[in-house]
Design an enzyme around this catalytic site. Structure first.
Site, PDB file in Angstrom:
ATOM      1  CE  LYS A  90      -3.917   0.267   2.279  1.00  0.00           C
ATOM      2  NZ  LYS A  90      -4.958   0.419   3.339  1.00  0.00           N
ATOM      3  CD  GLU A 147       8.749  -7.292   6.603  1.00  0.00           C
ATOM      4  OE1 GLU A 147       8.650  -7.608   7.799  1.00  0.00           O
ATOM      5  OE2 GLU A 147       8.248  -6.233   6.123  1.00  0.00           O
ATOM      6  N   GLY A 185      -5.482  -4.303   5.196  1.00  0.00           N
ATOM      7  CA  GLY A 185      -4.610  -5.250   4.525  1.00  0.00           C
ATOM      8  C   GLY A 185      -5.136  -6.663   4.496  1.00  0.00           C
ATOM      9  NE  ARG A 186      -7.023  -7.744  10.566  1.00  0.00           N
ATOM     10  CZ  ARG A 186      -6.485  -6.595  10.956  1.00  0.00           C
ATOM     11  NH1 ARG A 186      -5.390  -6.158  10.372  1.00  0.00           N
ATOM     12  NH2 ARG A 186      -7.027  -5.887  11.919  1.00  0.00           N
ATOM     13  CD  GLU A 188      -2.278  -8.075  11.159  1.00  0.00           C
ATOM     14  OE1 GLU A 188      -1.083  -8.410  11.188  1.00  0.00           O
ATOM     15  OE2 GLU A 188      -2.855  -7.673  10.124  1.00  0.00           O
ATOM     16  CG  HIS A 217      -2.449 -39.640  10.150  1.00  0.00           C
ATOM     17  ND1 HIS A 217      -2.338 -40.965  10.512  1.00  0.00           N
ATOM     18  CD2 HIS A 217      -3.538 -39.567   9.333  1.00  0.00           C
ATOM     19  CE1 HIS A 217      -3.299 -41.670   9.923  1.00  0.00           C
ATOM     20  NE2 HIS A 217      -4.036 -40.843   9.204  1.00  0.00           N
ATOM     21  CE  LYS A 276       6.256  -2.839  10.319  1.00  0.00           C
ATOM     22  NZ  LYS A 276       4.953  -2.529   9.689  1.00  0.00           N
TER      23      LYS A 276
END
Length: 553
Positions: free
Chosen positions: A206, A212, A267-268, A353, A384, A512
């Site tokens: 954005k 990153e 964002g999510r 979040e 399993h 951060k």
């Protein structure tokens, strides 16, 4: 808002827990042959059975009363009206507007945003068409057949999950990769699989400043230039999904290929926006639109259905019951569909979040437990792995089981076996196995009394482990959109009940900020650094140890 734990509905629910303490779910089913009908519903192509939770009609009534005490209907109306329900950032939350094709107007701050959405969708559609037709070519004249989405968080988890889920809808000959981790091995491993002449990089950030994402994008750019591309070719192979057009242009991206979204898109919740362009490029814009339309169908159900007939509301309230009254601190997402293998990770972010908060929207300490730990794996792999703890562990863990009645790939007996396990696990978690039943089974196997005495305690299953079953006909783009929107609204509803802001994420900021302080103190390979001294003893010691190792390389 007032403390939800002080409401009459909350107090009544606490009494319900005590009243149900001596009653098993197995007994509740025995007492009411129609229990599954009473505690199930259908909406927008999904069927939800929540009868395998330790609830009664009185519990449901009090949960509905709790939702009314929290003014869930009012806050829902505020969200759809474009009001700033994200109070700490003074932002509207209108991702449902991104998937509404009804020509309804949505307003934020007095501005009608619907034309902006339609314009951006048309731009995405035209771009996807130019790639799919082969009209848009790379620097050597070859068509672009490979997309690399570079993002992190919602700019990665959402598109990646959808692309994986819709694998049967992939356009022949096209490839999609997703790079998110700052670990250089992620981008390096991906670049090794690419042809620079046919690769399109989608930089999803954005602000176009996310550390990153931009570090990975710069590495991709350097690789591209090293492999034969020129500076003037960057515009043919890199596009941006961002609000920062100036930074995108400085990177070398054509302004016409910078796709935008807005601050009322979290964002999510952004896969419905330009962030979903990588989805459209891999499965086609028509299927991307079907995904949006499916989500809109759930939006309309959520917006209009009465609370007791509202699937996101009921799923949320059952979650509140299990979290706050039954003591389930963790919740498992268990899709019995391999193509949904990234759904648990996607919902980890969406839920944890959003609702991993310790203060209310008013800034006061919360008085109740908020978001649970979310985890999961596809069935039957999880059976399993960690189902042992679900069945016989000391913690109560609630679960959502998700399946399609028809597979995208029917192959022999595979899907019937998968569905049999989907059904059996919820039944086993609900019923359990008593010591008497265990002893009878062992006796039938011919074991001696001493052997039975030894083994019987290990064969006991407590039961009463709460589960929801979510069933669809088939995992299509439409049904996937419905499913994702169901969870988005469920999370929102729980945030309203708990009185927290589900739409900010300040908890990601501290680490951060500290990382930026530490970064200059990390030695390059072969570099000598002075001893660290500005942090706590543990952090200083770890920095020194890392630098000593890197200094020798």
């Amino acid at each position: 808002m007032s403390d939800i734990s002080k409401t009459s509905a909350w107090k009544m629910l606490e009494q319900d827990v005590t009243a149900l303490a001596g009653t098993s779910m197995h007994q509740l089913f025995a007492d009411d042959p129609s229990r599954a009908d009473h505690f199930s519903m259908e909406a927008a192509g999904l069927f939800l059975d929540y009868s395998k939770n330790k609830i009664t009609g009185d519990v449901v009534d009090q949960l509905i009363a709790l939702a009314k005490e929290a003014d869930l209907e009012g806050v829902r109306g505020h969200m759809f009206a474009g009001e700033a329900v994200n109070v700490t950032e003074d932002r509207a939350v209108l991702h449902p507007a991104l998937r509404d094709f009804s020509m309804r107007d949505y307003h934020v701050g007095g501005e009608n945003i619907s034309p902006l959405i339609r314009t951006e969708l048309a731009k995405m559609k035209a771009f996807a068409a130019s790639v799919h037709s082969g009209a848009r070519k790379g620097y050597s004249g070859k068509p672009l057949d490979t997309v690399v989405n570079i993002g992190i968080g919602g700019s990665d988890l959402g598109p990646q999950m959808v692309v994986e889920a819709l694998r049967p809808y992939w356009i022949d000959g096209r490839r999609a990769f997703f790079v998110s981790n700052i670990d250089g091995q992620h981008i390096s491993d991906t670049l090794a699989l690419l042809d620079p002449e046919t690769t399109l990089f989608v930089v999803a950030s954005k602000t176009f400043t996310t550390q990153e994402t931009m570090t990975n994008a710069q590495s991709a750019k350097a690789w591209f230039l090293d492999k034969g591309g020129a500076d003037g070719d960057i515009a043919k192979h890199f596009i941006a999904l961002s609000t920062n057009a100036r930074a995108g242009e400085a990177f070398g991206i054509d302004p016409a290929n910078i796709f935008t979204f807005w601050d009322w898109v979290g964002g999510r919740y952004s896969l419905w926006s330009a962030i979903g362009l990588s989805i459209a490029l891999q499965v086609g814009f028509d299927n991307f639109e079907k995904l949006l339309r499916g989500a809109h169908a759930m939006d309309e159900h959520f917006r209009t259905a009465p609370l007791h007939q509202n699937m996101p509301v009921m799923l949320a309230l059952i979650g509140v019951w299990n979290r706050n009254f039954m003591g389930a601190a963790s919740h498992a997402i268990l899709p019995y569909d391999q193509h949904l293998h990234r759904l648990p990770a996607y919902l980890q972010q969406a839920d944890m979040e959003s609702n991993g908060k310790r203060v209310t929207a008013d800034g006061e300490d919360v008085s109740v437990k908020t978001g649970p730990v979310i985890f999961g794996e596809p069935g039957t792999n999880g059976q399993h792995a960690f189902y042992q703890l679900l069945h016989q562990g000391t913690d109560l863990i609630s679960s959502d089981f998700i399946a399609a009645a028809v597979s995208q790939t029917e192959l022999g007996d595979h899907h019937p076996i998968l569905l049999a396990n989907f059904l059996a696990q919820t039944q086993a978690l609900m019923r359990g196995k008593t010591e008497k039943e265990a002893r009878e089974e062992l006796a039938a196997e011919g074991l001696t009394k001493a052997e039975i005495d030894t083994l019987a305690p290990h064969k006991v299953f407590p039961g009463d482990r709460p589960t929801n079953s979510i069933l669809m006909e088939k995992l299509t783009p439409e049904n996937l959109g419905v499913l994702i929107a169901l969870y988005e609204h469920k999370i929102f509803c729980q945030g309203v009940i708990w009185g927290i802001n589900s739409f900010d994420q300040w908890g990601v900021e501290l680490g951060k900020a500290l990382a930026k302080e530490i970064l200059p103190e990390i030695a390059a390979c072969g570099e000598k650094k002075p001893a660290a001294a500005t942090h706590d003893a543990s952090t200083n010691g770890l920095i020194d140890r890392i630098n000593k190792i890197r200094g020798r390389i």
